[in-house]
Scaffold this active site. Structure first.
Site, PDB file in Angstrom:
ATOM      1  N   ASP A  45       0.852  -1.202   0.000  1.00 44.52           N
ATOM      2  CA  ASP A  45       0.000   0.000   0.000  1.00 44.52           C
ATOM      3  C   ASP A  45       0.883   1.246   0.000  1.00 44.52           C
ATOM      4  O   ASP A  45       1.745   1.398   0.868  1.00 44.52           O
ATOM      5  CB  ASP A  45      -0.910   0.007   1.229  1.00 44.52           C
ATOM      6  CG  ASP A  45      -2.057  -0.986   1.086  1.00 44.52           C
ATOM      7  OD1 ASP A  45      -2.460  -1.284  -0.055  1.00 44.52           O
ATOM      8  OD2 ASP A  45      -2.530  -1.481   2.124  1.00 44.52           O
TER       9      ASP A  45
ATOM     10  N   LYS B 137       0.747  10.212   0.612  1.00 42.61           N
ATOM     11  CA  LYS B 137       0.801  11.533   1.247  1.00 42.61           C
ATOM     12  C   LYS B 137       1.845  11.528   2.369  1.00 42.61           C
ATOM     13  O   LYS B 137       1.826  10.626   3.211  1.00 42.61           O
ATOM     14  CB  LYS B 137      -0.561  11.869   1.862  1.00 42.61           C
ATOM     15  CG  LYS B 137      -1.635  12.061   0.821  1.00 42.61           C
ATOM     16  CD  LYS B 137      -2.934  12.458   1.484  1.00 42.61           C
ATOM     17  CE  LYS B 137      -4.004  12.552   0.426  1.00 42.61           C
ATOM     18  NZ  LYS B 137      -5.341  12.302   0.929  1.00 42.61           N
TER      19      LYS B 137
END
Ligand code: SAM
Length: 231
Positions: free
Chosen positions: A130, A134
């Site tokens: 994953d 950000k």
């Protein structure tokens, strides 16, 4: 965010459930998953008679795990995935191809990783973990110093760790940490090495989406070597 099911200072981020399972998938998960569920106290249980054992962390839709298990019937596979729909897809593939060389863990890799004996694993795949792109979420990334230390402990000397990603900031992040460890040699000699898929690569749904969205896959191979002695 799913609830924390690992050690107290670690959290399992991301989704654990997607669309409802079909009746067939649900039946496989209820009736057949227990037969091949990983023994968390002894993760190699039932895999002792295989020539070697490989570990795939976060197998998603199981495309790669199933492909490698079919390709290598004399190798045992441990597949880990917290997303129930991924587990269900793996179960469907295992049933369809009558595979007997896979053990599955529905959950977090940290729930059993430390129970794997030293230098017992012949290959580790962590493919498109994953991305958490950000900066404020970077700390959720799975590849961290403690995971790399465990990879080094469980991998047999000279064997490979594969890491793939399409996210430049994750690539920088992972390369910096894996190389800093000192116990992995990056096998690349030229850019072609990380631009070329692994031998026999079947691709995955995640990768197909990345390509559709214009991102570039990168495939890294690290060879487990002795770590430098600490002072
Ligand atoms: C971006 S997807 C990639 C899936 C697959 N490797 C592929 O290439 O299609 C990342 C996967 O890692 C799984 N994952 C996230 N945290 C994990 C953890 N702590 N242990 C094991 N798997 C994890 C996610 O559920 C997800 O399926």
């Amino acid at each position: 965010m799913t609830k924390d099911i690992s050690r107290p200072y670690r959290r399992l981020w991301g989704r654990a459930k997607g669309k409802p399972l079909s009746r067939y998938q649900a039946g496989l998960v209820t009736d057949k998953l227990p037969n091949i569920a990983l023994d968390m106290k002894n993760p190699l249980a039932g895999l002792e008679h295989y020539k070697s054992v490989r570990l795939e962390i976060g197998f998603g839709g199981a495309e790669h795990l199933l492909h490698r298990a079919l390709e290598n019937p004399d190798t045992g596979f441990i597949g880990v995935e917290p997303f129930l729909n991924g587990i269900a897809k793996a179960m469907v593939g295992i049933e369809k191809s009558s595979l007997t060389n896979i053990r599955l863990h529905h959950g977090d890799v940290w729930q059993f990783l430390e129970k794997i004996p030293d230098t017992s694993i012949a290959h580790i795949d962590i493919l498109y973990p994953d991305p958490w792109p950000k900066p404020r979420h970077y700390k959720r990334r799975l590849i961290k110093q403690d995971l790399i230390t465990e990879f080094h402990r469980i991998l047999k000397p000279g064997k490979e760790l594969h890491f793939a990603s399409d996210i430049p900031s994750y690539i920088d992040w992972a390369l910096a940490r894996i190389l800093k460890h000192g116990g992995f040699a990056w096998s690349a000699e030229s850019a072609a090495d990380w631009q070329t898929p692994y031998n026999g690569w079947p691709s995955t749904r995640y990768e197909a989406k990345a390509l559709r969205e214009g991102r570039t896959p990168h495939y890294f191979t690290f060879i487990r070597q002795d770590a430098p002695a600490t002072l």
